[in-house]
Write a protein that holds these residues in place. Structure first.
Motif, PDB file in Angstrom:
ATOM      1  N   VAL A   1      47.877  31.270  46.134  1.00  0.00           N
ATOM      2  CA  VAL A   1      47.060  30.879  44.979  1.00  0.00           C
ATOM      3  C   VAL A   1      45.747  31.659  44.974  1.00  0.00           C
ATOM      4  CG1 VAL A   1      45.798  28.962  43.889  1.00  0.00           C
ATOM      5  CG2 VAL A   1      48.137  28.616  44.723  1.00  0.00           C
ATOM      6  N   ASP A   2      45.139  31.825  46.134  1.00  0.00           N
ATOM      7  CA  ASP A   2      43.898  32.603  46.213  1.00  0.00           C
ATOM      8  C   ASP A   2      44.145  34.051  45.796  1.00  0.00           C
ATOM      9  OD1 ASP A   2      41.064  32.797  46.933  1.00  0.00           O
ATOM     10  OD2 ASP A   2      41.783  34.091  48.557  1.00  0.00           O
ATOM     11  N   GLY A   3      45.269  34.610  46.188  1.00  0.00           N
ATOM     12  CA  GLY A   3      45.599  35.976  45.800  1.00  0.00           C
ATOM     13  C   GLY A   3      45.788  36.125  44.296  1.00  0.00           C
ATOM     14  N   VAL A   4      46.465  35.155  43.677  1.00  0.00           N
ATOM     15  CA  VAL A   4      46.677  35.207  42.226  1.00  0.00           C
ATOM     16  C   VAL A   4      45.347  35.100  41.491  1.00  0.00           C
ATOM     17  CG1 VAL A   4      47.693  33.988  40.254  1.00  0.00           C
ATOM     18  CG2 VAL A   4      49.055  34.365  42.316  1.00  0.00           C
ATOM     19  N   THR A   5      44.483  34.186  41.928  1.00  0.00           N
ATOM     20  CA  THR A   5      43.197  34.024  41.246  1.00  0.00           C
ATOM     21  C   THR A   5      42.275  35.216  41.503  1.00  0.00           C
ATOM     22  OG1 THR A   5      42.329  32.653  43.056  1.00  0.00           O
ATOM     23  CG2 THR A   5      43.313  31.501  41.190  1.00  0.00           C
ATOM     24  N   SER A   6      42.368  35.817  42.666  1.00  0.00           N
ATOM     25  CA  SER A   6      41.565  37.017  42.949  1.00  0.00           C
ATOM     26  C   SER A   6      42.010  38.189  42.081  1.00  0.00           C
ATOM     27  CB  SER A   6      41.667  37.407  44.422  1.00  0.00           C
ATOM     28  OG  SER A   6      41.069  36.430  45.230  1.00  0.00           O
TER      29      SER A   6
ATOM     30  N   GLY B   1      40.473  38.109  38.544  1.00  0.00           N
ATOM     31  CA  GLY B   1      39.123  38.667  38.476  1.00  0.00           C
ATOM     32  C   GLY B   1      39.131  40.182  38.474  1.00  0.00           C
ATOM     33  N   MET B   2      40.007  40.767  39.280  1.00  0.00           N
ATOM     34  CA  MET B   2      40.102  42.218  39.337  1.00  0.00           C
ATOM     35  C   MET B   2      40.585  42.774  38.002  1.00  0.00           C
ATOM     36  SD  MET B   2      42.216  45.157  39.833  1.00  0.00           S
ATOM     37  CE  MET B   2      43.769  44.363  40.048  1.00  0.00           C
ATOM     38  N   TRP B   3      41.646  42.203  37.437  1.00  0.00           N
ATOM     39  CA  TRP B   3      42.171  42.704  36.168  1.00  0.00           C
ATOM     40  C   TRP B   3      41.171  42.543  35.042  1.00  0.00           C
ATOM     41  CZ3 TRP B   3      45.409  46.249  35.860  1.00  0.00           C
ATOM     42  CH2 TRP B   3      46.507  46.330  36.719  1.00  0.00           C
TER      43      TRP B   3
ATOM     44  N   SER C   1      37.949  42.622  35.248  1.00  0.00           N
ATOM     45  CA  SER C   1      36.890  43.626  35.355  1.00  0.00           C
ATOM     46  C   SER C   1      37.400  45.027  35.039  1.00  0.00           C
ATOM     47  CB  SER C   1      36.255  43.594  36.744  1.00  0.00           C
ATOM     48  OG  SER C   1      37.172  43.998  37.725  1.00  0.00           O
ATOM     49  N   VAL C   2      38.649  45.332  35.370  1.00  0.00           N
ATOM     50  CA  VAL C   2      39.229  46.644  35.088  1.00  0.00           C
ATOM     51  C   VAL C   2      39.444  46.817  33.587  1.00  0.00           C
ATOM     52  CG1 VAL C   2      41.333  48.024  35.327  1.00  0.00           C
ATOM     53  CG2 VAL C   2      40.307  46.963  37.338  1.00  0.00           C
ATOM     54  N   GLU C   3      39.966  45.803  32.921  1.00  0.00           N
ATOM     55  CA  GLU C   3      40.289  45.909  31.500  1.00  0.00           C
ATOM     56  C   GLU C   3      39.073  45.804  30.597  1.00  0.00           C
ATOM     57  OE1 GLU C   3      43.213  42.874  31.013  1.00  0.00           O
ATOM     58  OE2 GLU C   3      44.830  44.196  31.618  1.00  0.00           O
ATOM     59  N   GLY C   4      38.076  45.077  31.032  1.00  0.00           N
ATOM     60  CA  GLY C   4      36.866  44.923  30.229  1.00  0.00           C
ATOM     61  C   GLY C   4      37.128  44.276  28.885  1.00  0.00           C
ATOM     62  N   LYS C   5      36.361  44.650  27.901  1.00  0.00           N
ATOM     63  CA  LYS C   5      36.449  44.033  26.586  1.00  0.00           C
ATOM     64  C   LYS C   5      37.524  44.667  25.701  1.00  0.00           C
ATOM     65  CE  LYS C   5      31.648  42.687  26.666  1.00  0.00           C
ATOM     66  NZ  LYS C   5      30.330  42.838  26.085  1.00  0.00           N
ATOM     67  N   THR C   6      38.179  45.704  26.174  1.00  0.00           N
ATOM     68  CA  THR C   6      39.173  46.394  25.349  1.00  0.00           C
ATOM     69  C   THR C   6      40.553  45.745  25.425  1.00  0.00           C
ATOM     70  OG1 THR C   6      39.744  47.899  27.140  1.00  0.00           O
ATOM     71  CG2 THR C   6      37.979  48.591  25.638  1.00  0.00           C
TER      72      THR C   6
ATOM     73  N   TYR D   1      41.666  33.919  32.009  1.00  0.00           N
ATOM     74  CA  TYR D   1      40.912  32.678  32.149  1.00  0.00           C
ATOM     75  C   TYR D   1      39.599  33.000  32.831  1.00  0.00           C
ATOM     76  CZ  TYR D   1      43.194  32.761  36.762  1.00  0.00           C
ATOM     77  OH  TYR D   1      43.667  33.129  37.998  1.00  0.00           O
ATOM     78  N   CYS D   2      38.628  32.112  32.660  1.00  0.00           N
ATOM     79  CA  CYS D   2      37.310  32.311  33.264  1.00  0.00           C
ATOM     80  C   CYS D   2      37.041  31.142  34.197  1.00  0.00           C
ATOM     81  CB  CYS D   2      36.245  32.426  32.172  1.00  0.00           C
ATOM     82  SG  CYS D   2      36.397  33.938  31.214  1.00  0.00           S
ATOM     83  N   LEU D   3      37.463  31.289  35.427  1.00  0.00           N
ATOM     84  CA  LEU D   3      37.307  30.259  36.442  1.00  0.00           C
ATOM     85  C   LEU D   3      35.867  30.249  36.923  1.00  0.00           C
ATOM     86  CD1 LEU D   3      38.873  28.195  38.218  1.00  0.00           C
ATOM     87  CD2 LEU D   3      39.221  30.047  39.839  1.00  0.00           C
ATOM     88  N   PRO D   4      35.124  29.158  36.668  1.00  0.00           N
ATOM     89  CA  PRO D   4      33.738  29.109  37.140  1.00  0.00           C
ATOM     90  C   PRO D   4      33.672  29.199  38.667  1.00  0.00           C
ATOM     91  CG  PRO D   4      34.174  27.365  35.544  1.00  0.00           C
ATOM     92  CD  PRO D   4      35.498  27.979  35.904  1.00  0.00           C
TER      93      PRO D   4
END
Length: 130
Positions: A59-64, A67-69, A71-76, A82-85
């Protein structure tokens, strides 16, 4: 050398992967059962402990990766993120996943990563930035 060869050979057997791996929602229910309750069981076998640690790491790997994807994809990107606080504890994440599994028993055959993503997307959708 023989021991190393035997360990590698055993790791490739279907039993090794079927016993530890998490592939579907059914696997999540089975392997994560100790994390889906409010208190850890008093008695756990060694295999239960291994399953619990494997589940937490999965689960930690999936949620990590989310975050990586993001940041890589950005707004495009048109992908759903999802935005996990940051302040959400791991225990809450497991409760969200368990609730999603309970509400969607018809989707237990789905891939475990997809289920985790769907549960957290429903709980923590990103707000659009204008």
């Amino acid at each position: 050398m023989r021991i190393v060869f035997l360990m590698v050979l055993l790791s490739w057997t279907p039993f090794a992967h079927a016993h530890i791996g998490i592939a579907t929602g059914n696997d999540l229910l089975e392997k994560c059962k100790a994390l889906f309750v409010d208190e850890m069981p008093d008695t756990m076998t060694d295999m239960d402990r291994i399953d619990t640690g494997y589940c937490a790491g999965y689960v930690d790997g999936v949620t990590s990766m989310e975050g990586m994807w993001k940041s890589v994809e950005g707004k495009t990107s048109h992908a759903s993120h999802y935005c996990l606080p940051e302040e959400v504890p791991h225990g809450q994440v497991f409760k969200i996943i368990k609730r999603w599994l309970d509400i969607n028993p018809d989707k237990l055959h789905w891939g475990a990563g997809t289920i985790i993503h769907s549960a957290l997307l429903q709980a923590f959708p990103c707000r659009s930035r204008r």
